[in-house]
Every structure is written in C-alpha cells, then in structure tokens.
Design an enzyme around this catalytic site. Sequence first.
Site, mmCIF file in Angstrom:
data_model
loop_
_atom_site.group_PDB
_atom_site.id
_atom_site.type_symbol
_atom_site.label_atom_id
_atom_site.label_comp_id
_atom_site.label_asym_id
_atom_site.label_seq_id
_atom_site.Cartn_x
_atom_site.Cartn_y
_atom_site.Cartn_z
ATOM 1 N N ASP A 115 0.863 -1.184 0.000
ATOM 2 C CA ASP A 115 0.000 0.000 0.000
ATOM 3 C C ASP A 115 0.898 1.232 0.000
ATOM 4 O O ASP A 115 1.795 1.359 0.841
ATOM 5 C CB ASP A 115 -0.890 -0.020 1.247
ATOM 6 N N MET A 116 0.670 2.107 -0.955
ATOM 7 C CA MET A 116 1.514 3.306 -1.069
ATOM 8 C C MET A 116 1.209 4.267 0.090
ATOM 9 O O MET A 116 0.103 4.309 0.597
ATOM 10 C CB MET A 116 1.254 4.011 -2.404
ATOM 11 N N ASP A 142 -3.822 2.304 -5.094
ATOM 12 C CA ASP A 142 -2.466 2.297 -4.514
ATOM 13 C C ASP A 142 -2.159 1.016 -3.746
ATOM 14 O O ASP A 142 -1.280 1.004 -2.912
ATOM 15 C CB ASP A 142 -2.261 3.532 -3.627
ATOM 16 N N GLU A 143 -2.901 -0.058 -4.047
ATOM 17 C CA GLU A 143 -2.596 -1.284 -3.296
ATOM 18 C C GLU A 143 -2.771 -2.534 -4.138
ATOM 19 O O GLU A 143 -3.482 -2.534 -5.146
ATOM 20 C CB GLU A 143 -3.439 -1.372 -2.024
HETATM 21 P P1 TTP Z 1 -5.222 4.961 1.162
HETATM 22 O O1 TTP Z 1 -4.179 3.938 0.885
HETATM 23 O O2 TTP Z 1 -6.334 4.590 2.085
HETATM 24 O O3 TTP Z 1 -4.555 6.263 1.787
HETATM 25 P P2 TTP Z 1 -3.164 6.936 1.484
HETATM 26 O O4 TTP Z 1 -2.352 6.155 0.507
HETATM 27 O O5 TTP Z 1 -3.403 8.350 1.097
HETATM 28 O O6 TTP Z 1 -2.473 6.942 2.904
HETATM 29 P P3 TTP Z 1 -1.830 5.729 3.702
HETATM 30 O O7 TTP Z 1 -0.380 6.054 3.826
HETATM 31 O O8 TTP Z 1 -2.533 5.728 5.013
HETATM 32 O O9 TTP Z 1 -2.069 4.497 2.902
HETATM 33 O O10 TTP Z 1 -5.870 5.435 -0.192
HETATM 34 C C1 TTP Z 1 -5.105 5.569 -1.382
HETATM 35 C C2 TTP Z 1 -5.546 6.779 -2.156
HETATM 36 O O11 TTP Z 1 -6.916 6.661 -2.480
HETATM 37 C C3 TTP Z 1 -5.398 8.082 -1.389
HETATM 38 O O12 TTP Z 1 -4.113 8.670 -1.560
HETATM 39 C C4 TTP Z 1 -6.507 8.925 -1.946
HETATM 40 C C5 TTP Z 1 -7.555 7.936 -2.395
HETATM 41 N N1 TTP Z 1 -8.672 7.926 -1.434
HETATM 42 C C6 TTP Z 1 -9.789 8.715 -1.710
HETATM 43 O O13 TTP Z 1 -9.846 9.381 -2.748
HETATM 44 N N2 TTP Z 1 -10.822 8.729 -0.804
HETATM 45 C C7 TTP Z 1 -10.792 7.998 0.365
HETATM 46 O O14 TTP Z 1 -11.744 8.047 1.164
HETATM 47 C C8 TTP Z 1 -9.641 7.194 0.627
HETATM 48 C C9 TTP Z 1 -9.551 6.380 1.907
HETATM 49 C C10 TTP Z 1 -8.602 7.182 -0.293
HETATM 50 MG MG MG Z 2 -2.111 4.107 0.749
#
Ligand code: TTP
Ligand code: MG
Length: 369
Positions: free
Chosen positions: A36-37, A133-134
Amino acid sequence: MANFLIVFAIPIHGRYNARNSYLGNSLFMTRILHIDMDAFFASIEQKKRPELAGKPLVIGGKGDPTKRGVVSTASYEARKFGIHSAMSLRTAYKLCPDAVFLPVDYEDYLTVSKRIKKILKEFTLTIEDAGIDEAFLDISEIMNASEEIANKIKKRIKEETRLTCSIGIAPNKLVAKIASDMNKPDGLTIIAEEDIERSIWPLPARKLRGVGPKNSAYLKEMGIRTIGELASISLNRLIERFGKSYGRYLYDASRGIDESPIITHWEPKSLGREITFQKDIDNRQILGKILAEITRQVVKNITQRGYKARTVTVKVRLSDFETHTRAKSLYEHTDSLEEIKRATFDCLNRLELKKKVRLIGIRVSKLEK
Ligand code: TTP
Ligand code: MG
C-alpha cells in the site's frame, strides 16, 4: 463538479491459497504480500512540487476549501492536525488553515499507479489489483526470503517513482493487509503463521476487513474493543448476534484465518458515472443535458471495452440527500447510444423531482462481451 467513473466488478479468475505445507520452512508456505503506497495522492504531488515536501497538504475535490468537496487524502504532516480522508474540505481548512489544498489530478495518479503495478508484475503474475495504490501478490513460489523480496520491491518503486510504500507479508490476505498498515510510512511487517494471534489480538477490532464503523459500534456495545476480545467470544454467540455468515467470518477473522483467493482478473458487472453539482440544480433541461453527456461517456466506455448492456439505471440525489433510482431493461443487449439514451430519459421522466438535484448518475448493467 466531480465526475467519477464507477465500475462494479465480479471475479472471474481466482487462485485459491493452498493450505500451508507442513514443511516448516517459510519458503514453502503460502506467503501473501500486501503493498500500500504511503499518502499516495499527496506524496505524488509532493514529488512534483518539492516546495511542498514536509508541509501539511490536503488533496480533495477542486482543491478549494471554501467549496463543496471531501478530502481524498492528506499528507502525514496534515494528518497531525486531525485531517483524514472523507472529511469535508471545509472542516479540514478549519483544522489547519495553513495547509496547502490541491485538486485531485486523478489521471496523473492513475498513470503512477499503472507504473507501480507494472513493477509488481516483474515479481509475480499472481497479483490482485486491490485499488489505485494497493495490491496483493502471492510470493509463495519466489525463492527468496520475504524480507529480500519486499526490499527489492520498495527499491524498484522508489527508483521509478521516488515514492515510498508499506508492505505486509503474512500467510493470507487478511493478515497481510493488517501487517502493511502496522508500520506506515515506509514500513515492512512480516507476520509468521505462529505469530498471527500475538500480532493482531492487541489491535482494535475495526482493523479487520469488513468491520466498519457500524459493526465496530455494535461490538463496543458488547464490550469488545480489540481483535483479541473478539476472539474470546464463542461462535454461537457471534452467530446469534451477527447472523450465520458474518458471525462465522468474525470468528475466523479474529483468529487470523482467511482463505480468500488472490483474484487476478475482474470482469465489470456494471459501469456508470455520476456527477455531484457544485450548486443544486432544479432545471430539468440542464439535468437532461448533463445526463445525455454522462450517458455518452458511459456508452463510449462500454464500447471501448467491447461490452453491450441490457439494463440502464438512473440515480438522483436530492438536496436533502434523499436518493431515488429508476431502471429500465431493454429487449436485448445493446451498445447503441440512441437506445441507451432513450432508456436513460425514460428513467429520468419517471423520477419525481420534488427538490433540487444534488447528484445525478447513470449506470448500465447486465453486461455482455
Ligand atoms: P489509502 O491507501 O487509504 O490512503 P493513502 O495512501 O493516502 O495513505 P496511507 O499512507 O494511510 O495508505 O488510499 C489511497 C488513495 O486513495 C489516497 O491517496 C486517496 C484515495 N482515497 C480517496 O480518494 N478517498 C478515500 O476516502 C480514501 C480512503 C482514499
Ligand atoms: Mg495508501
């Protein structure tokens, strides 16, 4: 206006996790890697504009905190102020007026996402794309130690995108995903079969996939806060409280048991688009124009992918958030814009719009190649 392409999909090809072998050597066990990014959208923007590095940054909507819109993500610096995904931009602004607000540049993030997925495919083709991102990778058959594989992946991604990611490795998807979240950012967490309970039991129950705010509130009412506390409840009691299927799921999940497959390919079940307006609309003519345009986009999308559809559904959300849908089934599968548009308007005409419209959307389903 936010215009999203929404795809609901069904798995058509899966690889089932083999039960872990008794060989006792971790190289021969099922090993699932979840990646996960870190603060994905925000980190991309910070790399594009180095002056934003280390600053509170919020990505969401049109990037204007005085307008309607929600936070897509926030940089780790902004999270210190309590800002998180799905919060309104206005609230985020109140929490940290000094943060930089930027619009969502989805196309760009998708390009980076594709580059990352391509790198992952250098390691194995047994990959499940789990979001922008995962991903889950089955690394059981790679003849390297888990740590070595994870570090190689991290290095390759950093070389190509300058971004960091967090990785979890465990005997199944459920635990691998929990693990990747344990040491963010730039984390690496490996959980062996024998360490699963010790590692996950102290965590809050909502860290389990499928335990959202509602169920986590029910669990709290039962006095259950952690995964370990959940594991102490009998199967019968869980089934009594949550029904057979979800009760059984909670019983297994709290023990870190999960046999869900890596799904390597998905076929869309339906495709749609919806638009949330900056200002609510009550003019039917304008609504009709917008609906015609998003219908055109959806039809273009299905024809490009080689699909025909049989059912058309129109959705409207009124200013008080009341949501209504109308659907129409066609005589046969079609990708004709004319026919689909006619069905769309038929649905719109059957909707009673007593209030102004906040959102309008169209979805086509019963897809066929
Ligand atoms: P996530 O992996 O949940 O969040 P993140 O990568 O920003 O942070 P983390 O380091 O905690 O993993 O989500 C990936 C991307 O998806 C995030 O950058 C933006 C998008 N996203 C949305 O647009 N709306 C949302 O409600 C969520 C949770 C994520
Ligand atoms: Mg992420």
